[in-house]
Design an enzyme around this catalytic site. Structure first.
Site, PDB file in Angstrom:
ATOM      1  N   ALA A  52       0.876  -1.110   0.218  1.00 18.93           N
ATOM      2  CA  ALA A  52       0.006   0.090  -0.076  1.00 18.93           C
ATOM      3  C   ALA A  52       0.899   1.297   0.186  1.00 18.93           C
ATOM      4  CB  ALA A  52      -0.799  -0.089   1.098  1.00 18.93           C
ATOM      5  N   VAL A  77       4.696  -1.015   3.171  1.00 18.39           N
ATOM      6  CA  VAL A  77       4.415   0.215   2.742  1.00 18.39           C
ATOM      7  C   VAL A  77       5.148   0.505   1.572  1.00 18.39           C
ATOM      8  CG1 VAL A  77       4.294   2.591   3.400  1.00 18.39           C
ATOM      9  CG2 VAL A  77       3.957   0.812   5.170  1.00 18.39           C
ATOM     10  N   LYS A  78       4.874   0.997   0.351  1.00 24.45           N
ATOM     11  CA  LYS A  78       5.249   1.509  -0.609  1.00 24.45           C
ATOM     12  C   LYS A  78       5.998   3.077  -0.450  1.00 24.45           C
ATOM     13  CE  LYS A  78       4.541   0.280  -4.793  1.00 24.45           C
ATOM     14  NZ  LYS A  78       3.770   0.220  -6.229  1.00 24.45           N
ATOM     15  N   ILE A  79       7.168   3.130  -0.770  1.00 29.33           N
ATOM     16  CA  ILE A  79       7.590   4.446  -0.316  1.00 29.33           C
ATOM     17  C   ILE A  79       8.759   4.891  -1.638  1.00 29.33           C
ATOM     18  CG2 ILE A  79       9.413   5.868   1.171  1.00 29.33           C
ATOM     19  CD1 ILE A  79       8.697   4.166   3.345  1.00 29.33           C
TER      20      ILE A  79
END
Length: 214
Positions: A56, A82-84
């Protein structure tokens, strides 16, 4: 090699999962927007369907805001990754997330040096975008080879997640190179199944079966 499905469409996720082809899911703001549904609602439903890593994406661009988002997203489900984005503040956020036990997927990677930095920051996954490199006349799969070579040399724990896959050859080359994960649209997954000789063989068997006394 693990297969993730690159979509936020829960019907597509269920279809691929019923064939045993889904180890995880990757989403992005564009895919979420296509659903027309609230972001957290979609992510939570995906987590109910798939017991595996669910990416996400944080949409902030500053460290403080990214970290708030990352902590908030991680609370949705234990499988959230977590996509960063691969920017300076993003790497800083990845480092903090790693220290706090939050899994990360560093996205929008287009060079091996970017991938090196992400691994040093403690990323769980790195997402090189091979299709987008192909679009501008670079060999996207060459990047995967470079990253795998570097990661192997230094024994990094970061997994190479091949993204922006456009065709079955991207999947084949990823597997031959030893990439850890390929995130694949449903359309390409279905293309992997197809072969004209399989279709021809089934057609022949069915014609012969009609000749068998009943």
């Amino acid at each position: 090699m693990q297969f993730f499905i690159d979509t936020a469409n829960v019907d597509e996720i269920r279809q691929a999962n019923d064939m045993g082809l889904v180890d995880g899911v990757t989403t992005n703001p564009s895919l979420i927007a296509q659903t027309g549904r609230p972001f957290k609602e979609v992510i939570a439903e995906i987590c109910e369907i798939i017991d595996g890593p669910i990416s996400a994406e944080a949409v902030s661009l500053t460290y403080d805001e990214m970290l708030v988002e990352a902590r908030d997203l991680a609370k949705i489900h234990k499988n959230i990754v977590v996509k960063i984005p691969l920017v300076a503040d993003g790497l800083k956020c990845v480092r903090t997330c790693a220290a706090e036990g939050i899994k990360t997927n560093v996205t929008l990677c287009f060079s091996a040096t970017q991938a090196l930095l992400a691994a040093k920051a403690g990323a769980t996954y790195i997402s090189p975008f091979v299709g987008r490199l192909d679009d501008i006349s670079f060999q996207g799969m060459d990047l995967i080879g470079e990253i795998l070579e570097i990661y192997s040399a230094y024994d990094f724990d970061t997994q190479v997640l091949v993204a922006s896959i456009r065709n079955p050859l991207h999947v084949l080359e990823s597997a031959r190179m030893g990439a850890h994960v390929a995130t694949i649209p449903l359309k390409v997954m279905l293309q992997l199944i197809k072969h004209p000789l399989t279709d021809r063989g089934i057609e022949g068997f069915m014609k012969d079966w009609e000749k068998v006394p009943k």
